[in-house]
Scaffold this active site. Structure first.
Site, PDB file in Angstrom:
ATOM      1  CG  HIS A  77      -2.023  -0.703   1.180  1.00  0.00           C
ATOM      2  ND1 HIS A  77      -3.238  -0.502   0.242  1.00  0.00           N
ATOM      3  CD2 HIS A  77      -2.562  -2.082   1.722  1.00  0.00           C
ATOM      4  CE1 HIS A  77      -3.923  -1.517   0.142  1.00  0.00           C
ATOM      5  NE2 HIS A  77      -3.596  -2.261   1.200  1.00  0.00           N
TER       6      HIS A  77
ATOM      7  CD  GLU B  71      -5.886  -8.943   2.569  1.00  0.00           C
ATOM      8  OE1 GLU B  71      -6.092  -8.281   3.401  1.00  0.00           O
ATOM      9  OE2 GLU B  71      -4.855  -8.951   1.793  1.00  0.00           O
TER      10      GLU B  71
ATOM     11  CG  ASP C  71      -8.379  -5.517   1.868  1.00  0.00           C
ATOM     12  OD1 ASP C  71      -9.138  -4.657   1.090  1.00  0.00           O
ATOM     13  OD2 ASP C  71      -7.164  -5.229   2.024  1.00  0.00           O
TER      14      ASP C  71
END
Ligand code: 3PY
Ligand code: MG
Length: 255
Positions: free
Chosen positions: A47, A154, A180
């Protein structure tokens, strides 16, 4: 460096290993978190705008300060996994691993033959720059025995397939990503359906005797998760810590 794997099995440890995500491309933040006493860090290559060169330097500093540097890779591809491990990462988080085939693929890429396809790069940091001993003995041994391969569960489909994922040889731990998971379920993180999916993975991991970790935003949340039996935890991240302190400082002055 202390390997995360060794910390997980440490006898007499009262609080499980605590790490944090690192998103700021700086060695200084790694140093601060290490000196503060965190057990490990997860460099967030999924990320954050970290380059391979950033990771290289952050891994070096973490190792020098005795803190295990784990890297969350951005995908299930081959090239990054190899380079990140050879730079000296203590383990890898693989995001969005949904079923057995995906899990086998990521584990294979992060494992030396005969278990997988990771190549011979003992001339790199992971092999002590070629000084690890004849035939790169510890390069391969560390790669096989110490490096942690951690698929992230996730998505709901991954929860449903958790037993399959947990049973893949070479999976050293699993990590539940509540952010997520709730987003892909279209629900809030606090929704009972999300919470019960999380509990299901925790229970399955315990039954399979595979270490299981997850994330909490703060210390109170971390204590609740420790009581539930998680084997390792990530708490907050460097940007979150800075943002919270910055807000509370300025708010306190103006109050
Ligand atoms: C998630 O919650 O989705 C994660 O990836 C861990 O923070
Ligand atoms: Mg996630």
């Amino acid at each position: 460096m202390t390997w995360l794997k060794d910390l997980l099995g440490e006898p007499g440890r009262k609080v499980p290993p605590i790490g944090t995500f690192m998103k700021i491309p700086a060695v200084e933040t790694v140093e601060i978190v290490a000196l503060a006493g965190f057990d490990f860090i997860v460099l967030d290559y999924e990320h954050a705008p970290l380059t391979l060169s950033d990771l290289n330097h952050m891994i070096l500093v973490a190792r020098a300060l005795g803190v295990a540097p784990v890297v969350r890779v951005p995908d299930h591809g081959y090239g990054d996994v190899q380079r990140v491990l050879d730079a000296g990462a203590a383990g890898l988080f693989f995001p969005h691993v949904s079923d057995r085939a995906e899990c086998e693929q990521v584990v294979r890429q992060a494992s030396h033959p005969p278990y997988g396809t990771r190549g011979a790069g003992g001339g790199m940091r992971a092999g002590n720059w070629g000084m690890a001993g004849r035939g790169n003995a510890s390069y391969v041994k560390d790669g096989v025995e110490k490096v942690m391969r951690i698929p992230m569960i996730e998505e709901k489909v991954a929860v449903d397939n958790a037993d399959d994922i947990l049973s893949v040889p070479g999976v050293d731990a699993v990590f539940i990503g509540p952010g997520d998971l709730s987003m892909t379920m279209g629900l809030k993180m606090t929704d009972p359906e999300v919470q019960s999916a999380i509990e299901e993975v925790l229970k399955k991991a315990k039954a399979a005797r595979v270490p299981v970790g997850t994330v909490s935003a703060d210390a109170a949340g971390a204590r609740r998760l420790i009581d539930k039996g998680y084997d390792f935890l990530l708490v907050s991240n460097d940007t979150g810590m800075l943002a919270r302190s910055a807000m509370s400082l300025i708010d306190e002055i103006r109050a």
